[in-house]
Design a protein around this motif. Structure first.
Motif, PDB file in Angstrom:
ATOM      1  N   LEU A 132       0.820  -1.205   0.000  1.00  0.00           N
ATOM      2  CA  LEU A 132       0.000   0.000   0.000  1.00  0.00           C
ATOM      3  C   LEU A 132       0.854   1.255   0.000  1.00  0.00           C
ATOM      4  N   ARG A 133       1.931   1.269   0.780  1.00  0.00           N
ATOM      5  CA  ARG A 133       2.798   2.454   0.786  1.00  0.00           C
ATOM      6  C   ARG A 133       3.509   2.620  -0.552  1.00  0.00           C
ATOM      7  N   TYR A 134       3.822   1.505  -1.210  1.00  0.00           N
ATOM      8  CA  TYR A 134       4.432   1.598  -2.541  1.00  0.00           C
ATOM      9  C   TYR A 134       3.460   2.239  -3.534  1.00  0.00           C
ATOM     10  N   LEU A 135       2.190   1.865  -3.472  1.00  0.00           N
ATOM     11  CA  LEU A 135       1.192   2.477  -4.340  1.00  0.00           C
ATOM     12  C   LEU A 135       1.007   3.956  -4.015  1.00  0.00           C
ATOM     13  N   TRP A 137       3.151   6.075  -2.558  1.00  0.00           N
ATOM     14  CA  TRP A 137       4.326   6.844  -2.982  1.00  0.00           C
ATOM     15  C   TRP A 137       4.388   6.955  -4.499  1.00  0.00           C
ATOM     16  N   SER A 138       3.968   5.916  -5.207  1.00  0.00           N
ATOM     17  CA  SER A 138       3.967   5.975  -6.673  1.00  0.00           C
ATOM     18  C   SER A 138       2.992   7.041  -7.172  1.00  0.00           C
ATOM     19  N   LEU A 139       1.817   7.125  -6.547  1.00  0.00           N
ATOM     20  CA  LEU A 139       0.858   8.159  -6.933  1.00  0.00           C
ATOM     21  C   LEU A 139       1.419   9.554  -6.668  1.00  0.00           C
ATOM     22  N   ALA A 140       2.041   9.741  -5.513  1.00  0.00           N
ATOM     23  CA  ALA A 140       2.641  11.043  -5.218  1.00  0.00           C
ATOM     24  C   ALA A 140       3.751  11.383  -6.203  1.00  0.00           C
ATOM     25  N   LEU A 141       4.537  10.395  -6.573  1.00  0.00           N
ATOM     26  CA  LEU A 141       5.622  10.633  -7.526  1.00  0.00           C
ATOM     27  C   LEU A 141       5.078  11.016  -8.901  1.00  0.00           C
ATOM     28  N   VAL A 142       4.031  10.336  -9.351  1.00  0.00           N
ATOM     29  CA  VAL A 142       3.436  10.653 -10.655  1.00  0.00           C
ATOM     30  C   VAL A 142       2.811  12.048 -10.634  1.00  0.00           C
ATOM     31  N   ALA A 143       2.138  12.404  -9.525  1.00  0.00           N
ATOM     32  CA  ALA A 143       1.533  13.725  -9.431  1.00  0.00           C
ATOM     33  C   ALA A 143       2.584  14.826  -9.487  1.00  0.00           C
ATOM     34  N   VAL A 144       3.673  14.644  -8.750  1.00  0.00           N
ATOM     35  CA  VAL A 144       4.760  15.630  -8.795  1.00  0.00           C
ATOM     36  C   VAL A 144       5.384  15.670 -10.187  1.00  0.00           C
ATOM     37  N   GLY A 145       5.522  14.509 -10.817  1.00  0.00           N
ATOM     38  CA  GLY A 145       6.086  14.473 -12.162  1.00  0.00           C
ATOM     39  C   GLY A 145       5.235  15.224 -13.166  1.00  0.00           C
ATOM     40  N   LEU A 146       3.899  15.114 -13.046  1.00  0.00           N
ATOM     41  CA  LEU A 146       3.030  15.854 -13.957  1.00  0.00           C
ATOM     42  C   LEU A 146       3.129  17.357 -13.736  1.00  0.00           C
ATOM     43  N   LEU A 147       3.226  17.784 -12.476  1.00  0.00           N
ATOM     44  CA  LEU A 147       3.379  19.213 -12.204  1.00  0.00           C
ATOM     45  C   LEU A 147       4.695  19.746 -12.762  1.00  0.00           C
ATOM     46  N   VAL A 148       5.766  18.995 -12.573  1.00  0.00           N
ATOM     47  CA  VAL A 148       7.061  19.423 -13.104  1.00  0.00           C
ATOM     48  C   VAL A 148       7.042  19.427 -14.626  1.00  0.00           C
ATOM     49  N   ILE A 181      12.198   3.706  -4.515  1.00  0.00           N
ATOM     50  CA  ILE A 181      11.008   3.122  -3.885  1.00  0.00           C
ATOM     51  C   ILE A 181      10.756   1.708  -4.413  1.00  0.00           C
ATOM     52  N   GLY A 182      11.147   1.440  -5.652  1.00  0.00           N
ATOM     53  CA  GLY A 182      11.026   0.072  -6.158  1.00  0.00           C
ATOM     54  C   GLY A 182      11.966  -0.884  -5.436  1.00  0.00           C
ATOM     55  N   ALA A 183      13.184  -0.418  -5.118  1.00  0.00           N
ATOM     56  CA  ALA A 183      14.125  -1.258  -4.375  1.00  0.00           C
ATOM     57  C   ALA A 183      13.596  -1.579  -2.981  1.00  0.00           C
ATOM     58  N   GLN A 184      13.007  -0.598  -2.321  1.00  0.00           N
ATOM     59  CA  GLN A 184      12.458  -0.857  -0.987  1.00  0.00           C
ATOM     60  C   GLN A 184      11.273  -1.822  -1.045  1.00  0.00           C
ATOM     61  N   ARG A 185      10.490  -1.769  -2.116  1.00  0.00           N
ATOM     62  CA  ARG A 185       9.363  -2.704  -2.264  1.00  0.00           C
ATOM     63  C   ARG A 185       9.869  -4.129  -2.456  1.00  0.00           C
ATOM     64  N   LEU A 186      10.925  -4.289  -3.263  1.00  0.00           N
ATOM     65  CA  LEU A 186      11.501  -5.618  -3.448  1.00  0.00           C
ATOM     66  C   LEU A 186      12.162  -6.104  -2.167  1.00  0.00           C
ATOM     67  N   ARG A 234      -3.964   7.952   5.514  1.00  0.00           N
ATOM     68  CA  ARG A 234      -3.620   8.680   4.296  1.00  0.00           C
ATOM     69  C   ARG A 234      -2.996   7.758   3.263  1.00  0.00           C
ATOM     70  N   VAL A 235      -2.140   6.844   3.725  1.00  0.00           N
ATOM     71  CA  VAL A 235      -1.516   5.896   2.802  1.00  0.00           C
ATOM     72  C   VAL A 235      -2.565   4.999   2.167  1.00  0.00           C
ATOM     73  N   LYS A 236      -3.535   4.542   2.936  1.00  0.00           N
ATOM     74  CA  LYS A 236      -4.570   3.669   2.401  1.00  0.00           C
ATOM     75  C   LYS A 236      -5.428   4.395   1.368  1.00  0.00           C
TER      76      LYS A 236
END
Length: 304
Positions: A132-135, A137-148, A181-186, A234-236
């Motif tokens: 769940l935390r991986y998902l 963080w991935s959403l937050a990363l994509v949102a920041v990426g779209l803003l940038v 974050i992918g390394a921490q998930r693995l 919030r993570v959920k």
């Protein structure tokens, strides 16, 4: 002084009891594996229990008899202590100390005292995060990426050099954080972070991200550290939102793919129909001739 007794066993079996049966019974009695009771059958006297009262000793002996072995009860000699018998044990240093071998294995403790939960580190490949935390963080990363990305487009309208440089830096940062974050998930699943390279393999890279989101983590500490902290509300919420976004993207992609396939089928069908040959030289219908007309025509020819 109260008398104390001990139970002594020499590996003797009761009449009619096989060795394998006795081993299994003793393993169940002592709550251990079968190999752990093999040292009791060396033929030498082994003290199984000490400091027992007579009644307790009788109960222990009855339990051994029920397991299929013979034992005996012996009286323990009282222990007497005297300061006159104390001898100071002075450690003796060897005459020479052997040099450490370069091939000797490292003498490090096997078990490590991990904390109950690990520490969250977003910008690191160390540590563990759950599904769940991986998902989230991935959403937050994509949102920041779209803003940038939107910011880079605005800068490009002003300066191509500045916009290109900002876009390159943003892309590198996006890839680095994704790897972290992918390394921490693995690591949470007990896998090596080098498995992220599977995302670059054709076919495998199309479904390996799904595996990363679905594989459960280790219940306790593993070689990469203690388990991650629990998921906050919030993570959920972010994880569920990201799953909904992914499902929507998948549905839209499937609908677009079906429309594309339908258009291709229709185009292929129309091309096939146009390529079919058409017979323009159709036979004219035969008109019946009146015999009277034929006779008149023949008479006219004769007159001529």
């Amino acid at each position: 002084m109260a008398e104390h007794f001990k139970i002594v066993f020499e590996g003797q079996l009761r009449t009619g009891v096989e060795l394998e049966t006795a081993r299994l019974n003793l393993a169940q009695l002592f709550k251990t594996d079968v190999s752990g009771v093999d040292r009791l059958f060396t033929g030498k006297p082994v003290t199984i229990k000490r400091s027992l009262t007579r009644d307790d000793a009788q109960r222990y002996l009855a339990a051994l008899n029920d397991a299929g072995v013979e034992g005996r009860i012996e009286l323990e000699e009282p222990v007497s202590l005297s300061l006159d018998e104390v001898v100071e044990d002075v450690p003796q240093r060897p005459a020479f100390e052997p040099a450490a071998s370069p091939y000797a294995p490292p003498r490090t403790p096997v078990a490590q005292d991990w904390p109950a939960v690990g520490e969250l580190k977003v910008f690191s490949i160390q540590g563990r995060i759950g599904r769940l935390r991986y998902l989230a963080w991935s959403l937050a990363l994509v949102a920041v990426g779209l803003l940038v990305a939107a910011l880079c487009v605005g800068v490009l309208s002003v300066s191509l050099v500045a916009g290109g440089l900002l876009g390159t830096v943003a892309l590198v940062a996006f890839v680095v954080v994704s790897i972290q974050i992918g390394a921490q998930r693995l690591h949470d699943a007990g896998w090596s972070a080098w498995l992220l390279l599977l995302n670059l393999v054709p076919v495998v890279g199309s479904f390996f991200p799904i595996v990363m989101m679905a594989v459960p983590g280790s219940t306790g500490p593993n070689r990469y550290g203690p388990p991650p902290p629990g998921n906050t509300p919030r993570v959920k919420v972010l994880a569920i939102l990201w799953l909904a976004v992914l499902a929507l993207v998948f549905i839209v992609a499937m609908m677009g793919g079906m429309e594309t396939v339908q258009e291709q089928v229709e185009a292929t069908t129309s091309e096939y129909e146009e390529a079919l040959p058409y017979d323009d030289d159709t036979e004219q219908p035969v008109v019946p001739v009146d015999p009277v007309d034929i006779g008149d025509s023949s008479d006219s020819n004769d007159d001529q």
